[in-house]
Write an enzyme that holds these catalytic residues in place. Structure first.
Site, PDB file in Angstrom:
ATOM      1  N   GLY A 168       0.831  -1.204   0.000  1.00  0.00           N
ATOM      2  CA  GLY A 168       0.000   0.000   0.000  1.00  0.00           C
ATOM      3  C   GLY A 168       0.862   1.249   0.000  1.00  0.00           C
ATOM      4  O   GLY A 168       2.095   1.156   0.092  1.00  0.00           O
ATOM      5  N   GLN A 169       0.238   2.420  -0.080  1.00  0.00           N
ATOM      6  CA  GLN A 169       1.073   3.625  -0.131  1.00  0.00           C
ATOM      7  C   GLN A 169       1.828   3.853   1.187  1.00  0.00           C
ATOM      8  O   GLN A 169       2.998   4.214   1.176  1.00  0.00           O
ATOM      9  CB  GLN A 169       0.341   4.875  -0.590  1.00  0.00           C
ATOM     10  CG  GLN A 169      -1.087   5.028  -0.278  1.00  0.00           C
ATOM     11  CD  GLN A 169      -1.674   6.300  -0.897  1.00  0.00           C
ATOM     12  OE1 GLN A 169      -1.026   6.995  -1.684  1.00  0.00           O
ATOM     13  NE2 GLN A 169      -2.897   6.609  -0.528  1.00  0.00           N
ATOM     14  N   VAL A 170       1.190   3.611   2.326  1.00  0.00           N
ATOM     15  CA  VAL A 170       1.918   3.726   3.597  1.00  0.00           C
ATOM     16  C   VAL A 170       2.815   2.496   3.778  1.00  0.00           C
ATOM     17  O   VAL A 170       3.960   2.615   4.233  1.00  0.00           O
ATOM     18  CB  VAL A 170       0.941   3.865   4.783  1.00  0.00           C
ATOM     19  CG1 VAL A 170       1.711   3.932   6.095  1.00  0.00           C
ATOM     20  CG2 VAL A 170       0.067   5.118   4.622  1.00  0.00           C
TER      21      VAL A 170
ATOM     22  N   TYR B  28      -9.086  -2.218   3.478  1.00  0.00           N
ATOM     23  CA  TYR B  28     -10.001  -2.034   2.340  1.00  0.00           C
ATOM     24  C   TYR B  28     -10.256  -0.532   2.305  1.00  0.00           C
ATOM     25  O   TYR B  28     -10.945   0.008   3.175  1.00  0.00           O
ATOM     26  CB  TYR B  28     -11.286  -2.818   2.604  1.00  0.00           C
ATOM     27  CG  TYR B  28     -12.279  -2.788   1.463  1.00  0.00           C
ATOM     28  CD1 TYR B  28     -12.532  -3.925   0.702  1.00  0.00           C
ATOM     29  CD2 TYR B  28     -12.980  -1.627   1.147  1.00  0.00           C
ATOM     30  CE1 TYR B  28     -13.450  -3.907  -0.342  1.00  0.00           C
ATOM     31  CE2 TYR B  28     -13.888  -1.602   0.100  1.00  0.00           C
ATOM     32  CZ  TYR B  28     -14.115  -2.735  -0.632  1.00  0.00           C
ATOM     33  OH  TYR B  28     -15.022  -2.715  -1.661  1.00  0.00           O
TER      34      TYR B  28
ATOM     35  N   ASP C 210      -9.586   9.198   9.892  1.00  0.00           N
ATOM     36  CA  ASP C 210     -10.449  10.305  10.315  1.00  0.00           C
ATOM     37  C   ASP C 210     -11.929  10.000  10.044  1.00  0.00           C
ATOM     38  O   ASP C 210     -12.803  10.641  10.607  1.00  0.00           O
ATOM     39  CB  ASP C 210     -10.045  11.598   9.584  1.00  0.00           C
ATOM     40  CG  ASP C 210     -10.057  11.460   8.066  1.00  0.00           C
ATOM     41  OD1 ASP C 210      -9.815  10.343   7.558  1.00  0.00           O
ATOM     42  OD2 ASP C 210     -10.307  12.469   7.377  1.00  0.00           O
TER      43      ASP C 210
ATOM     44  N   TYR D 145     -17.158   2.322   5.248  1.00  0.00           N
ATOM     45  CA  TYR D 145     -15.696   2.307   5.450  1.00  0.00           C
ATOM     46  C   TYR D 145     -15.353   2.738   6.886  1.00  0.00           C
ATOM     47  O   TYR D 145     -14.620   2.034   7.594  1.00  0.00           O
ATOM     48  CB  TYR D 145     -15.023   3.222   4.421  1.00  0.00           C
ATOM     49  CG  TYR D 145     -13.562   3.495   4.684  1.00  0.00           C
ATOM     50  CD1 TYR D 145     -12.596   2.512   4.480  1.00  0.00           C
ATOM     51  CD2 TYR D 145     -13.144   4.743   5.138  1.00  0.00           C
ATOM     52  CE1 TYR D 145     -11.250   2.766   4.728  1.00  0.00           C
ATOM     53  CE2 TYR D 145     -11.803   5.015   5.380  1.00  0.00           C
ATOM     54  CZ  TYR D 145     -10.861   4.021   5.178  1.00  0.00           C
ATOM     55  OH  TYR D 145      -9.533   4.284   5.434  1.00  0.00           O
TER      56      TYR D 145
ATOM     57  N   TRP E 111      -6.484  11.679   4.627  1.00  0.00           N
ATOM     58  CA  TRP E 111      -6.170  12.288   3.330  1.00  0.00           C
ATOM     59  C   TRP E 111      -4.753  11.906   2.845  1.00  0.00           C
ATOM     60  O   TRP E 111      -3.916  12.764   2.532  1.00  0.00           O
ATOM     61  CB  TRP E 111      -6.279  13.815   3.426  1.00  0.00           C
ATOM     62  CG  TRP E 111      -7.647  14.363   3.681  1.00  0.00           C
ATOM     63  CD1 TRP E 111      -8.654  13.807   4.394  1.00  0.00           C
ATOM     64  CD2 TRP E 111      -8.146  15.637   3.218  1.00  0.00           C
ATOM     65  NE1 TRP E 111      -9.754  14.648   4.401  1.00  0.00           N
ATOM     66  CE2 TRP E 111      -9.462  15.765   3.687  1.00  0.00           C
ATOM     67  CE3 TRP E 111      -7.596  16.665   2.465  1.00  0.00           C
ATOM     68  CZ2 TRP E 111     -10.242  16.885   3.425  1.00  0.00           C
ATOM     69  CZ3 TRP E 111      -8.369  17.791   2.211  1.00  0.00           C
ATOM     70  CH2 TRP E 111      -9.678  17.891   2.678  1.00  0.00           C
TER      71      TRP E 111
HETATM   72  N1  LIG Z   1      -5.800   6.559   1.764  1.00  0.00           N
HETATM   73  C1  LIG Z   1      -6.286   7.441   2.628  1.00  0.00           C
HETATM   74  O1  LIG Z   1      -6.627   8.573   2.266  1.00  0.00           O
HETATM   75  C2  LIG Z   1      -6.402   7.108   4.090  1.00  0.00           C
HETATM   76  C3  LIG Z   1      -6.965   8.050   4.957  1.00  0.00           C
HETATM   77  C4  LIG Z   1      -7.050   7.756   6.302  1.00  0.00           C
HETATM   78  C5  LIG Z   1      -6.579   6.537   6.783  1.00  0.00           C
HETATM   79  N2  LIG Z   1      -6.069   5.640   5.918  1.00  0.00           N
HETATM   80  C6  LIG Z   1      -5.622   4.351   6.451  1.00  0.00           C
HETATM   81  O2  LIG Z   1      -4.221   4.260   6.265  1.00  0.00           O
HETATM   82  C7  LIG Z   1      -3.848   2.894   6.084  1.00  0.00           C
HETATM   83  C8  LIG Z   1      -2.995   2.772   4.841  1.00  0.00           C
HETATM   84  O3  LIG Z   1      -3.763   3.242   3.743  1.00  0.00           O
HETATM   85  P1  LIG Z   1      -3.142   3.416   2.292  1.00  0.00           P
HETATM   86  O4  LIG Z   1      -3.562   4.744   1.798  1.00  0.00           O
HETATM   87  O5  LIG Z   1      -1.700   3.036   2.310  1.00  0.00           O
HETATM   88  O6  LIG Z   1      -4.001   2.311   1.520  1.00  0.00           O
HETATM   89  P2  LIG Z   1      -3.720   1.587   0.139  1.00  0.00           P
HETATM   90  O7  LIG Z   1      -2.669   2.267  -0.639  1.00  0.00           O
HETATM   91  O8  LIG Z   1      -5.075   1.352  -0.446  1.00  0.00           O
HETATM   92  O9  LIG Z   1      -3.121   0.210   0.639  1.00  0.00           O
HETATM   93  C9  LIG Z   1      -3.882  -0.747   1.292  1.00  0.00           C
HETATM   94  C10 LIG Z   1      -3.149  -2.061   1.181  1.00  0.00           C
HETATM   95  O10 LIG Z   1      -4.000  -3.040   1.774  1.00  0.00           O
HETATM   96  C11 LIG Z   1      -3.885  -4.180   0.979  1.00  0.00           C
HETATM   97  N3  LIG Z   1      -5.034  -5.059   1.056  1.00  0.00           N
HETATM   98  C12 LIG Z   1      -6.291  -4.831   0.644  1.00  0.00           C
HETATM   99  N4  LIG Z   1      -7.024  -5.939   0.778  1.00  0.00           N
HETATM  100  C13 LIG Z   1      -6.207  -6.875   1.304  1.00  0.00           C
HETATM  101  C14 LIG Z   1      -6.356  -8.228   1.668  1.00  0.00           C
HETATM  102  N5  LIG Z   1      -7.510  -8.876   1.489  1.00  0.00           N
HETATM  103  N6  LIG Z   1      -5.303  -8.890   2.176  1.00  0.00           N
HETATM  104  C15 LIG Z   1      -4.113  -8.277   2.327  1.00  0.00           C
HETATM  105  N7  LIG Z   1      -3.892  -7.001   1.995  1.00  0.00           N
HETATM  106  C16 LIG Z   1      -4.937  -6.316   1.488  1.00  0.00           C
HETATM  107  C17 LIG Z   1      -3.781  -3.675  -0.452  1.00  0.00           C
HETATM  108  O11 LIG Z   1      -3.233  -4.690  -1.248  1.00  0.00           O
HETATM  109  P3  LIG Z   1      -3.067  -4.562  -2.829  1.00  0.00           P
HETATM  110  O12 LIG Z   1      -1.836  -3.693  -2.984  1.00  0.00           O
HETATM  111  O13 LIG Z   1      -2.876  -5.947  -3.272  1.00  0.00           O
HETATM  112  O14 LIG Z   1      -4.328  -3.915  -3.315  1.00  0.00           O
HETATM  113  C18 LIG Z   1      -2.863  -2.478  -0.263  1.00  0.00           C
HETATM  114  O15 LIG Z   1      -1.512  -2.848  -0.410  1.00  0.00           O
HETATM  115  C19 LIG Z   1      -5.150   2.101   6.045  1.00  0.00           C
HETATM  116  O16 LIG Z   1      -5.402   1.590   7.328  1.00  0.00           O
HETATM  117  C20 LIG Z   1      -6.195   3.148   5.728  1.00  0.00           C
HETATM  118  O17 LIG Z   1      -7.473   2.786   6.228  1.00  0.00           O
HETATM  119  C21 LIG Z   1      -5.941   5.893   4.571  1.00  0.00           C
END
Ligand SMILES: NC(=O)c1ccc[n+]([C@@H]2O[C@H](COP(=O)([O-])OP(=O)(O)OC[C@H]3O[C@@H](n4cnc5c(N)ncnc54)[C@H](OP(=O)(O)O)[C@@H]3O)[C@@H](O)[C@H]2O)c1
Length: 292
Positions: free
Chosen positions: A10-12, A60, A101, A124, A149
């Site tokens: 994922g991005q983080v 997700y 958030d 979500y 964000w």
């Molecule tokens: N993005 C935002 O704006 C945001 C805001 C607030 C909080 N967050 C939180 O920050 C954290 C990191 O978010 P992010 O932006 O890095 O998200 P992201 O880029 O969407 O990455 C999520 C990762 O989870 C993996 N994933 C999804 N379904 C899965 C499964 N069934 N089994 C194993 N891995 C699975 C994805 O795998 P694939 O690479 O294979 O798809 C992806 O690598 C999350 O907890 C998110 O809820 C994000």
């Protein structure tokens, strides 16, 4: 120290894979290694690595799709984190879990503190809140880091990359001005987690902590800044006109909090260093993109 990173693509997750090794031996698991929709695989995967800390960056994250895909969102955002936390507890490990958030309804008009009441507006946020509760119930040595964000150069899809793509294809773009939060660079989240983990373990500082970049912006402000900074770094020649619109003019399946600024007070005290402003981090991310 042995660290088990879940969600490493994922991005983080990709940023954590770069920042965590200064703390010890990191085992990084992507979905390919551990699919969180398969609950029976989770305990064995954690047990086989015997980590000291589990870091869960998987989720997700498709906010709108979750509205019609609640079962899978619940499995990945609520059930799986609880099982990860339990598996961590069973081998004596602590867990850091990332949340959002979107656990808040956005009706407040001043920054949300960790102790403020949660009230998610959509599936979500509900599943992420259930994940926080499951983690805390399963493992007393858990730290939940809520952020917001998120964007990063390594992310497949995020607001910055979407705006850059639109900027190359269109002469104008409509962006909502009445949702306010803090754009947050994935690298800064990973860097802060890496700074917080030793404290978490050494000082028994568990619970919930908010981390975003500093400052406040609307999506309109963010889009405008993306184009200004992208032009300065030659990523765009002629930026499009950014037209401010109300949320009501751009209906989406999931409701979003109108105001989701997270208070930096607790995390600032823990980190004991300034938190980068969102605009300076945006500039660094675009520089990373420009370098290719
Ligand atoms: N993005 C935002 O704006 C945001 C805001 C607030 C909080 N967050 C939180 O920050 C954290 C990191 O978010 P992010 O932006 O890095 O998200 P992201 O880029 O969407 O990455 C999520 C990762 O989870 C993996 N994933 C999804 N379904 C899965 C499964 N069934 N089994 C194993 N891995 C699975 C994805 O795998 P694939 O690479 O294979 O798809 C992806 O690598 C999350 O907890 C998110 O809820 C994000």
């Amino acid at each position: 120290m042995k660290l088990l990173l879940v969600g490493s693509q994922g991005q983080v997750g990709q940023e954590l894979a770069q920042t965590l090794p200064c703390l010890g031996n990191v085992v990084a698991l992507s979905r390919e290694h551990l699919d969180l929709s398969q609950p029976d695989q989770i305990a064995a995967a954690v047990d086989s690595h015997q980590p000291d800390i589990v870091i869960n960056a998987a989720a997700y994250t498709a906010v709108d799709k979750a509205e019609s895909d609640a079962t899978l969102a619940h499995q990945i955002n609520a059930l799986a984190p609880g099982l990860l936390a339990q598996a961590a507890a069973d081998c004596g490990a602590a867990i850091l879990h990332i949340s959002t958030d979107y656990v808040f309804d956005g009706r407040q008009s001043y920054p949300y503190q960790e102790t403020d009441a949660t009230s998610p507006l959509g599936v979500y946020g509900q599943t992420k809140l259930a994940g926080e509760q499951a983690v805390q119930a399963a493992n007393p040595r858990s730290l939940i880091l809520r952020t917001a964000w998120v964007y990063g150069a390594k992310g497949a899809r995020n607001f910055v990359k979407t705006m850059l793509k639109v900027g190359l294809e269109q002469r104008s773009v409509r962006v909502v001005f009445d949702q306010v939060g803090t754009p947050t660079w994935a690298y800064d989240i990973a860097d802060s987690i890496t700074a917080l983990l030793p404290q978490m373990v050494d000082n028994d500082s568990y619970g919930i902590v908010h981390f975003t970049n500093s400052g406040v912006a609307s999506w309109y402000d963010f889009a405008t800044a993306i184009y200004e900074e992208a032009q300065a770094q030659d990523l765009l020649n002629t930026p499009p006109t950014v037209v401010p619109i109300a949320t009501a003019e751009y209906p989406l399946p999931a409701l979003r909090p109108a105001y989701s600024v997270l208070s930096p007070l607790k995390v600032s005290a823990l980190l004991n260093r300034p938190i980068p402003h969102w605009r300076s981090s945006l500039r660094k991310m675009l520089r990373e993109l420009a370098r290719g």
